[in-house]
Enzyme design. Structure first.
Site, PDB file in Angstrom:
ATOM      1  N   CYS A   1       6.596  58.856  14.633  1.00 47.15           N
ATOM      2  CA  CYS A   1       7.076  59.853  13.595  1.00 47.15           C
ATOM      3  C   CYS A   1       8.381  60.533  14.111  1.00 47.15           C
ATOM      4  O   CYS A   1       8.490  61.780  13.802  1.00 47.15           O
ATOM      5  CB  CYS A   1       5.941  60.488  12.940  1.00 47.15           C
ATOM      6  SG  CYS A   1       4.645  59.478  12.145  1.00 47.15           S
ATOM      7  N   GLU A   2       9.291  59.819  14.259  1.00 52.88           N
ATOM      8  CA  GLU A   2      10.539  60.092  14.767  1.00 52.88           C
ATOM      9  C   GLU A   2      11.625  59.107  14.396  1.00 52.88           C
ATOM     10  O   GLU A   2      11.353  58.062  14.828  1.00 52.88           O
ATOM     11  CB  GLU A   2      10.503  60.527  16.386  1.00 52.88           C
ATOM     12  CG  GLU A   2       9.591  61.486  17.089  1.00 52.88           C
ATOM     13  CD  GLU A   2      10.214  62.739  17.236  1.00 52.88           C
ATOM     14  OE1 GLU A   2      11.402  63.025  17.223  1.00 52.88           O
ATOM     15  OE2 GLU A   2       9.490  63.691  17.817  1.00 52.88           O
TER      16      GLU A   2
END
Ligand code: LLP
Length: 429
Positions: free
Chosen positions: A342-343
């Site tokens: 989640c980046e």
């Protein structure tokens, strides 16, 4: 140069089709070629054959103990930067007397471990460290062999994150401080100044920065001799570049041809500390396509490997070629190859033209043998991948994929949060 090639439309590592390894061990999966590791080691070894030399593989680039064993058996020494790396070298059967220890922040524990192990030398990076080594050697009743890491203040012409030989970098000592350090070491009964060390950066494709650095160090070595200090080793560090894309790095032969005339007359044993040159193209990261997605005018190929498995593209904007394991007739698309983390930075390739893959198919991220697994983390509570070593028609799992329980090893919920009392509770005094 490497041993990953297509045969009958399937990418192989030496004799082993990569899809077979993915089926057997799952993905993401690192796969290393023993032939490539040894090929690179031997090429460099041969190139320096005309002078006494030692090739110390840089453990930080790939610390798997089977990789280390492969190189130890071929005669390699090791460049380490921590006590942990020393333990790995020993576990692999490497000879501590062929170990050189760099790093600006060696702790007392690590220094003591290395002195006891009898390493070849410390590459000392500050006056304070030199005193710490002397004190510990005294306490252990031993002498410690040291090199001073000299900062030659040259620009290696590489990425700013991996340039180390400029005056403003945190590494090494300027020539003035280094001179004082040698005098101190020569006068100290517990210290033996045995070498001069430099390391100017990483992924250096030209020979000129090495030559420039060595030319700065030569007069320094002569001055030391004038003062009666004659170190036996000249360690010129690592940093030799490889092909990720269309670079044209110096070959081992060209590198040696540039360096040897600068060092041959010194009568010193030359030490090299290559990491990437040996391991970089000896490994790939196998990953499976999970989903395809379009949005905002972009096309995404979502794979099961993430930046936690291979951080180089996210951290340095590094280019890694990404190829299908099965070569099929497909139209070419332009897509971002991204991971599940989640980046937004979890992206292996942006706007890359690739043959359109389908979910379930395998991709190989090339050039992942150095600074791949060794920089992997558990971010997003992801298990670090498994590693396989191939040798001809043989292959072995050299590191299991982590299990869920590994992710929480050593963690506990304290009693004041309702956790169970520790099993090994200390007896009250
Ligand atoms: N010796 C010393 C003292 C080093 O600091 C290094 C790497 C080496 C040798 C080996 O350098 P090589 O031959 O592998 O270039 N994580 C970055 C590279 C960091 C290099 C750090 N020092 C990357 O993925 O590009």
């Amino acid at each position: 140069m490497h041993d990953f090639r297509y045969r009958n439309g399937v990418l192989r590592c030496e004799g082993i089709p990569l899809d077979r390894l993915a089926r057997a061990h799952g993905t993401p999966l690192y796969v290393y070629s023993r032939a490539t590791l040894l090929g690179h080691y031997r090429r460099l070894d041969r190139a320096f054959a005309s002078v006494p030399h030692l090739i110390c593989f840089s453990v930080k680039s790939n610390a798997n103990i089977a990789v280390l064993r492969t190189l130890a058996r071929a005669g390699a020494g090791f460049d380490i930067v921590s006590g942990g790396e020393l333990e790995r070298v020993r576990a692999a059967g490497g000879d501590p007397r062929r170990v050189v220890f760099a790093g600006v922040g060696k702790t007392g524990e690590e220094i003591a471990l290395a002195i006891r192990a009898g390493i070849l030398f410390f590459s000392v990076e500050s006056a304070g460290e030199l005193e710490a080594i002397a004190a510990l050697a005294g306490r252990l009743g031993k002498t410690a062999r040291v090199s001073i890491r000299v900062n030659p203040d040259v620009d290696a012409g590489t990425h700013r994150h991996v340039t180390t030989g400029r005056a403003e970098n945190k590494f090494g000592m300027d020539l003035g401080s280094a001179r004082a350090a040698y005098a101190r070491a020569a006068a100290h009964p517990r210290l033996e100044p045995v070498g001069v060390q430099m390391h100017i950066g990483s992924q250096i494709t030209e020979t000129a920065p090495y030559v420039a650095a060595i030319r700065r160090i030569r007069p320094f070595v002569r001055d030391l001799a004038g003062a009666g200090i004659r170190p036996a080793y000249l360690d010129i560090g690592g940093g030799m570049g490889i092909v990720y894309r269309e670079e044209t790095p110096a070959t081992a032969a060209r590198f040696a041809a540039a360096v040897l005339p600068e060092v041959a007359d010194l009568g010193m044993t030359i030490i090299l500390e290559p990491g990437r040159f040996i391991a970089g193209n000896a490994g790939v990261l196998l990953t499976r396509v999970l989903y395809l997605k379009e949005g905002g005018g972009r096309r995404f190929v979502i794979v099961d490997a993430g930046m936690n498995d291979l951080i180089r593209p996210s951290l340095y904007g590094a280019f890694h070629s990404i190829v299908p394991v099965r070569r099929l007739r497909r139209r070419r698309i332009v897509a971002d190859v991204v991971g599940p983390v989640c980046e937004s930075a979890d992206c292996f390739a942006a706007c890359r033209e690739i043959p359109a893959p389908r979910p379930g198919e395998l991709l190989a991220v090339m050039g992942a043998g150095a600074y791949g697994f060794s920089m992997a983390s558990n971010y997003n509570a992801r298990r670090r991948p498994a590693e396989v070593l191939v040798s001809g028609a043989r292959h072995a799992l050299v590191r299991e994929r982590e299990r869920w329980a590994d992710l929480m090893r050593g963690e506990r919920i304290p009693a004041f949060l309702g956790g169970a009392p520790r099993k090994t509770a200390r007896r009250p005094r």
